[in-house]
Design a protein around this motif. Structure first.
Motif, PDB file in Angstrom:
ATOM      1  N   LEU A   9      -8.510   5.633   8.447  1.00  0.00           N
ATOM      2  CA  LEU A   9      -8.946   4.664   7.443  1.00  0.00           C
ATOM      3  C   LEU A   9      -7.841   3.647   7.183  1.00  0.00           C
ATOM      4  CD1 LEU A   9     -11.243   3.833   5.531  1.00  0.00           C
ATOM      5  CD2 LEU A   9     -10.219   5.347   3.807  1.00  0.00           C
ATOM      6  N   PHE A  10      -8.172   2.373   7.430  1.00  0.00           N
ATOM      7  CA  PHE A  10      -7.252   1.251   7.245  1.00  0.00           C
ATOM      8  C   PHE A  10      -7.815   0.355   6.152  1.00  0.00           C
ATOM      9  CE2 PHE A  10      -6.367  -3.215   8.110  1.00  0.00           C
ATOM     10  CZ  PHE A  10      -4.998  -3.228   8.245  1.00  0.00           C
ATOM     11  N   GLY A  11      -6.948  -0.147   5.290  1.00  0.00           N
ATOM     12  CA  GLY A  11      -7.387  -1.061   4.238  1.00  0.00           C
ATOM     13  C   GLY A  11      -6.415  -2.209   4.078  1.00  0.00           C
ATOM     14  N   ASN A  37      -3.875   1.785 -10.767  1.00  0.00           N
ATOM     15  CA  ASN A  37      -5.028   1.568  -9.894  1.00  0.00           C
ATOM     16  C   ASN A  37      -4.739   1.871  -8.430  1.00  0.00           C
ATOM     17  OD1 ASN A  37      -6.541   0.842 -12.091  1.00  0.00           O
ATOM     18  ND2 ASN A  37      -6.344  -1.350 -11.742  1.00  0.00           N
ATOM     19  N   ALA A  38      -3.474   2.042  -8.063  1.00  0.00           N
ATOM     20  CA  ALA A  38      -3.130   2.424  -6.688  1.00  0.00           C
ATOM     21  C   ALA A  38      -3.113   3.939  -6.510  1.00  0.00           C
ATOM     22  CB  ALA A  38      -1.768   1.853  -6.307  1.00  0.00           C
ATOM     23  N   ALA A  39      -3.170   4.672  -7.606  1.00  0.00           N
ATOM     24  CA  ALA A  39      -2.934   6.117  -7.571  1.00  0.00           C
ATOM     25  C   ALA A  39      -3.926   6.898  -6.724  1.00  0.00           C
ATOM     26  CB  ALA A  39      -2.913   6.667  -8.993  1.00  0.00           C
ATOM     27  N   GLY A  40      -5.163   6.479  -6.623  1.00  0.00           N
ATOM     28  CA  GLY A  40      -6.155   7.278  -5.901  1.00  0.00           C
ATOM     29  C   GLY A  40      -6.361   6.914  -4.453  1.00  0.00           C
ATOM     30  N   LEU A  41      -5.613   5.938  -3.944  1.00  0.00           N
ATOM     31  CA  LEU A  41      -5.879   5.467  -2.580  1.00  0.00           C
ATOM     32  C   LEU A  41      -5.578   6.527  -1.524  1.00  0.00           C
ATOM     33  CD1 LEU A  41      -4.568   1.809  -2.956  1.00  0.00           C
ATOM     34  CD2 LEU A  41      -6.942   2.583  -2.871  1.00  0.00           C
ATOM     35  N   GLY A  42      -4.569   7.347  -1.752  1.00  0.00           N
ATOM     36  CA  GLY A  42      -4.261   8.414  -0.798  1.00  0.00           C
ATOM     37  C   GLY A  42      -5.300   9.507  -0.793  1.00  0.00           C
ATOM     38  N   THR A  43      -5.828   9.842  -1.957  1.00  0.00           N
ATOM     39  CA  THR A  43      -6.788  10.948  -2.030  1.00  0.00           C
ATOM     40  C   THR A  43      -8.131  10.604  -1.376  1.00  0.00           C
ATOM     41  OG1 THR A  43      -7.537  10.269  -4.226  1.00  0.00           O
ATOM     42  CG2 THR A  43      -5.764  11.883  -4.129  1.00  0.00           C
ATOM     43  N   VAL A  44      -8.463   9.324  -1.277  1.00  0.00           N
ATOM     44  CA  VAL A  44      -9.727   8.977  -0.618  1.00  0.00           C
ATOM     45  C   VAL A  44      -9.556   8.836   0.888  1.00  0.00           C
ATOM     46  CG1 VAL A  44     -10.728   7.900  -2.652  1.00  0.00           C
ATOM     47  CG2 VAL A  44      -9.523   6.487  -0.996  1.00  0.00           C
ATOM     48  N   GLY A  45      -8.313   8.928   1.397  1.00  0.00           N
ATOM     49  CA  GLY A  45      -8.123   9.003   2.830  1.00  0.00           C
ATOM     50  C   GLY A  45      -7.460   7.826   3.506  1.00  0.00           C
ATOM     51  N   ARG A  47      -4.892   5.841   5.369  1.00  0.00           N
ATOM     52  CA  ARG A  47      -3.676   6.209   6.109  1.00  0.00           C
ATOM     53  C   ARG A  47      -2.775   5.002   6.317  1.00  0.00           C
ATOM     54  NH1 ARG A  47      -5.018   9.763  10.524  1.00  0.00           N
ATOM     55  NH2 ARG A  47      -2.819   9.682  11.057  1.00  0.00           N
ATOM     56  N   VAL A  48      -3.383   3.807   6.418  1.00  0.00           N
ATOM     57  CA  VAL A  48      -2.620   2.578   6.613  1.00  0.00           C
ATOM     58  C   VAL A  48      -3.210   1.510   5.692  1.00  0.00           C
ATOM     59  CG1 VAL A  48      -1.907   0.792   8.253  1.00  0.00           C
ATOM     60  CG2 VAL A  48      -2.239   3.145   9.053  1.00  0.00           C
ATOM     61  N   ILE A  49      -2.338   0.771   5.006  1.00  0.00           N
ATOM     62  CA  ILE A  49      -2.787  -0.358   4.190  1.00  0.00           C
ATOM     63  C   ILE A  49      -1.940  -1.570   4.559  1.00  0.00           C
ATOM     64  CG2 ILE A  49      -2.865  -1.342   1.864  1.00  0.00           C
ATOM     65  CD1 ILE A  49      -3.966   1.240   0.857  1.00  0.00           C
ATOM     66  N   GLY A  50      -2.631  -2.648   4.923  1.00  0.00           N
ATOM     67  CA  GLY A  50      -1.968  -3.900   5.262  1.00  0.00           C
ATOM     68  C   GLY A  50      -1.589  -4.668   4.011  1.00  0.00           C
ATOM     69  N   CYS A  51      -0.345  -5.127   3.974  1.00  0.00           N
ATOM     70  CA  CYS A  51       0.165  -5.817   2.788  1.00  0.00           C
ATOM     71  C   CYS A  51       0.601  -7.250   3.074  1.00  0.00           C
ATOM     72  CB  CYS A  51       1.322  -5.013   2.198  1.00  0.00           C
ATOM     73  SG  CYS A  51       0.821  -3.384   1.595  1.00  0.00           S
ATOM     74  N   ALA A  52       0.231  -7.794   4.226  1.00  0.00           N
ATOM     75  CA  ALA A  52       0.559  -9.190   4.531  1.00  0.00           C
ATOM     76  C   ALA A  52      -0.618 -10.054   4.093  1.00  0.00           C
ATOM     77  CB  ALA A  52       0.849  -9.369   6.018  1.00  0.00           C
ATOM     78  N   ARG A  72       3.415   4.502  -0.174  1.00  0.00           N
ATOM     79  CA  ARG A  72       4.168   5.362   0.735  1.00  0.00           C
ATOM     80  C   ARG A  72       4.341   6.759   0.163  1.00  0.00           C
ATOM     81  NH1 ARG A  72       8.010   0.287   2.263  1.00  0.00           N
ATOM     82  NH2 ARG A  72       6.649  -0.530   3.896  1.00  0.00           N
ATOM     83  N   ASP A  73       4.501   6.863  -1.165  1.00  0.00           N
ATOM     84  CA  ASP A  73       4.620   8.178  -1.807  1.00  0.00           C
ATOM     85  C   ASP A  73       3.355   9.005  -1.617  1.00  0.00           C
ATOM     86  OD1 ASP A  73       7.151   7.497  -2.634  1.00  0.00           O
ATOM     87  OD2 ASP A  73       6.581   7.082  -4.723  1.00  0.00           O
ATOM     88  N   GLN A  74       2.217   8.343  -1.425  1.00  0.00           N
ATOM     89  CA  GLN A  74       0.943   9.040  -1.195  1.00  0.00           C
ATOM     90  C   GLN A  74       0.699   9.326   0.288  1.00  0.00           C
ATOM     91  OE1 GLN A  74      -2.527   7.455  -3.543  1.00  0.00           O
ATOM     92  NE2 GLN A  74      -1.025   5.891  -4.087  1.00  0.00           N
ATOM     93  N   GLY A  75       1.677   9.003   1.131  1.00  0.00           N
ATOM     94  CA  GLY A  75       1.520   9.232   2.559  1.00  0.00           C
ATOM     95  C   GLY A  75       0.801   8.112   3.280  1.00  0.00           C
ATOM     96  N   ILE A  76       0.659   6.958   2.626  1.00  0.00           N
ATOM     97  CA  ILE A  76       0.004   5.806   3.229  1.00  0.00           C
ATOM     98  C   ILE A  76       1.077   4.916   3.849  1.00  0.00           C
ATOM     99  CG2 ILE A  76      -1.401   3.751   2.781  1.00  0.00           C
ATOM    100  CD1 ILE A  76      -2.499   5.249   0.285  1.00  0.00           C
TER     101      ILE A  76
END
Length: 197
Positions: A9-11, A37-45, A47-52, A72-76
Motif C-alpha cells: 500500500l502506497f499513499g 491525524n497521522a497516527a492511524g496510517l500504519g495500522t491501516v497498512g 508501507r510507503v508514503i510519498g512526501c514530495a 517512520r515511527d509507524q514503520g512507514i
C-alpha cells in the motif's frame, strides 16, 4: 480491511501533520493537519508514503520533520522529503514477498523554497522552466502583442539528469521500480504538459 488487504500500500501525503505549523513565505493556501491525524496510517497498512508534494512545507521545516518522524515511527517509509537534498532524493526499497520494490517520489510543482537543497530541508524537486513563445500558427501574433502565447515547459537539465540517474541507479538494485511524480496542471488536469512527456 480493504487497505490492509493490499500487498504493498502506497499513499501520498499532500500536506504536513504538525501541531506547530510555521507556514513558509511561499505557501499559498495552507494544507496542515494536526499531528494526531497521522497516527492511524500504519495500522491501516501503508508501507510507503510519498512526501514530495506542493503543500509538504506548508507547516514549515518543523512541520516537515513532524510529518516524517511519526510516519517512520509507524514503520512507514516516508520518501521524497527530508532534512537535506540527499535524504529527500533517497529512494525507498521495500521487500514484498521476495520481490525488491524501489520507490522514487519527485515533485515538479511546488512553491519557491520547497525544494530540498544540499544543506536545507525540503522535497525532492525536479524544477520546470516555462517559455512564452509567439504563436507560429497565427501570423498576427508577431504584430499584435496582446494575443495569448504558446507555452513550452521543460525540466531543468540538472534536475532531469538527477531524475534519470536516480531511476537508472535504482534499477540496478531492485526487481521493480515505481516512480511517483507530482506534476501536471491543476487548471487543465487532462492536458499533458511538454515537461511530462
Amino acid at each position: 480491511p480493504l487497505l490492509r488487504s493490499v500487498d504493498l500500500l502506497f499513499g501520498n501525503s499532500e500536506g504536513s501533520y504538525t501541531n506547530r505549523p510555521s507556514p513558509s513565505p511561499g505557501a499559498g493556501w495552507v494544507v496542515v493537519s494536526p499531528a494526531k491525524n497521522a497516527a492511524g496510517l500504519g495500522t491501516v497498512g501503508f508501507r510507503v508514503i510519498g512526501c514530495a508534494k506542493n503543500h509538504m512545507l506548508d507547516g514549515g521545516y518543523d512541520g516537515l520533520e513532524d510529518t516524517l518522524s511519526p510516519l517512520r515511527d509507524q514503520g512507514i517509509a516516508a520518501t521524497g522529503g527530508g532534512p537535506d537534498l540527499a535524504r529527500a532524493w533517497e529512494p525507498t526499497i521495500v521487500d514484498q514477498a521476495g520481490i525488491r520494490v524501489g520507490v522514487l517520489v519527485f515533485s515538479c510543482a511546488q512553491p519557491p523554497g520547497y525544494a530540498a537543497r544540499p544543506p536545507m530541508p525540503g522535497v525532492a524537486a525536479s524544477r520546470i522552466d516555462t517559455q512564452y513563445l509567439n504563436r507560429d500558427d497565427d501570423p498576427y501574433a508577431y504584430v499584435e502583442p496582446d494575443l495569448p502565447p504558446n507555452l513550452r515547459t521543460s525540466p531543468r537539465r540538472g534536475d532531469e539528469a538527477a531524475f534519470r540517474t536516480g531511476i537508472a541507479d535504482l534499477k540496478t538494485r531492485v526487481d521493480v521500480v515505481v516512480v511517483s511524480v507530482h506534476w501536471g496542471s491543476s487548471r487543465h488536469p487532462v492536458q499533458v504538459m511538454d515537461y511530462e512527456i
